[in-house]
Enzyme design. Structure first.
Site, short mmCIF file in Angstrom:
data_model
loop_
_atom_site.label_atom_id
_atom_site.label_comp_id
_atom_site.label_asym_id
_atom_site.label_seq_id
_atom_site.Cartn_x
_atom_site.Cartn_y
_atom_site.Cartn_z
N TYR A 1 -4.88 3.36 0.17
CA TYR A 1 -3.84 3.36 1.21
C TYR A 1 -4.11 2.24 2.22
O TYR A 1 -3.23 1.41 2.51
CB TYR A 1 -3.84 4.72 1.91
CG TYR A 1 -2.98 4.80 3.15
CD1 TYR A 1 -1.62 5.09 3.07
CD2 TYR A 1 -3.53 4.56 4.42
CE1 TYR A 1 -0.84 5.17 4.21
CE2 TYR A 1 -2.75 4.63 5.57
CZ TYR A 1 -1.40 4.93 5.45
OH TYR A 1 -0.63 4.99 6.59
N LYS B 1 -1.95 -1.26 2.95
CA LYS B 1 -1.40 -1.57 4.28
C LYS B 1 -1.90 -2.94 4.75
O LYS B 1 -1.14 -3.74 5.29
CB LYS B 1 -1.79 -0.48 5.29
CG LYS B 1 -1.04 0.83 5.09
CD LYS B 1 0.42 0.70 5.52
CE LYS B 1 1.19 2.00 5.39
NZ LYS B 1 2.62 1.83 5.68
#
Ligand code: UD1
Length: 319
Positions: A147, A151
């Site tokens: 994750y 990002k």
């Protein structure tokens, strides 16, 4: 009237951001595929004639191109995401598609259709385990999850387009956001959504560890205002910005406030700390303050009170 595109509009942060924008008297096209967003989050937004919801995947370039052809967007707030860090470990390909590829695709559509400003939902997770606190935007990021990696990679892509083509790309690194409409369903949901849900049902909460871990909790209403101001006011240089309060609060301090709000609930149960849990997380809010005069305004105790007692869908959108 200016028109803005918000992806992930039916989500926790998205729905609050849409409401903030509508209150400014702008038009909002809100996109969501309802993978984790919920239509009931848009009840208030739907009371405004200036809001339109489109059921689409922000990563579906064909569907999104149609919207860019139909509207001349003054800016895009790209919030659509795979939001669960644990899920990103189980589904790395999906994480890549939703958290990185979709951001790249939206950015290229902005360039193609001359939409100058793109505000991107990044995360404090990109810092990972950095040596010193508070986290500053100049720190070397050390992502510890798929994750966080996606990002960070999306930030790099967008800022590369900013340098190459003059796109205004503003990447906002949210710290621990809390407030109404955050889903408490999973054990990995935001701790305040879980605690509030359990206290409301008269159940004891479980504290992982000794409760002395600290977080920089920021109200979703402050986050929505940061999103909206960056999007509509402009003048914020392309780059990465923390969205945080600069104040650390321990879970034990949080529990002391809850005890005043819910005096009759059973005491908290303390269990083993979570594997991989970060002990302290704190952001430096200085950069966004300098560039936008943005300060988080909602004191934590007030925000927690609103969360505990707030009935959602109360506010009225004044278009
Ligand atoms: C956030 C992410 C997490 C990610 C981490 C590192 C969310 C909701 N979580 O976690 O997925 O791995 O950043 O980037 O965005 N806690 C309890 N009891 C509970 C729930 C949580 O004691 O019932 C504790 C946790 O162990 C933690 C603290 O509360 O110490 C905060 O938890 P959480 O809200 O998940 O946020 P982060 O730990 O910051």
């Amino acid at each position: 009237m200016q028109t803005f595109l918000v992806t992930g509009a039916a989500g926790f942060i998205g729905s609050h951001s849409v409401e903030w924008l509508l209150k400014q008297g702008v038009r909002v096209i809100g996109v969501d595929n309802l993978r984790t967003g919920r239509l009931e989050n848009l009840v208030v937004a739907h009371t405004s004639p200036d809001f339109e919801w489109v059921n689409a995947d922000a990563g579906d370039e064909t569907a999104m191109r149609i919207l860019f052809q139909q509207h001349r967007f003054a800016g895009v707030l790209h919030l659509a995401a795979l939001v669960s860090v644990p899920e990103s470990f189980h589904e790395p390909a999906l994480n890549y598609r939703i958290n990185l590829a979709a951001a790249d695709s939206i950015a290229r559509l902005c360039l193609e259709f001359d939409c100058k400003r793109l505000v991107f939902a990044s995360s404090a997770a990109v810092y990972g385990v950095v040596a010193s606190l508070p986290n500053r935007e100049s720190d070397l990021p050390q992502p510890q999850s798929p994750y966080a990696a996606a990002k960070l990679a999306a930030e790099v892509m967008l800022l590369g387009y900013a340098a190459s083509y003059g796109l205004e790309a503003v990447c906002l690194r949210y710290f621990n956001v809390y407030g109404l409409r955050q889903d408490p369903a999973s054990p990995y949901s935001g701790v305040l959504s879980i605690f509030t849900d359990r206290f409301r049902h008269g159940l004891p909460v479980i504290v992982h560890g000794d409760g002395e871990q600290t977080r920089d909790f920021i109200s979703v209403r402050d986050v929505a205002r940061a999103n909206g101001e960056v999007l509509t006011r402009g003048g914020v240089a392309s780059g990465r910005y923390n969205v945080c309060t600069g104040r650390a609060i321990s879970l034990n301090q949080v529990l002391a406030i809850y005890r005043e709000l819910f005096p009759n609930t059973p005491p908290a149960e303390y269990a083993a700390a979570r594997v991989g849990d970060i002990r302290h997380s704190l952001g430096d809010p200085g950069l966004l303050r300098n560039r936008l005069e943005f300060n988080a305004k909602i004191p934590f105790a007030q925000g927690l009170y609103e969360l505990a007692h707030g009935e959602d869908k109360k506010s009225v959108v004044m278009a």
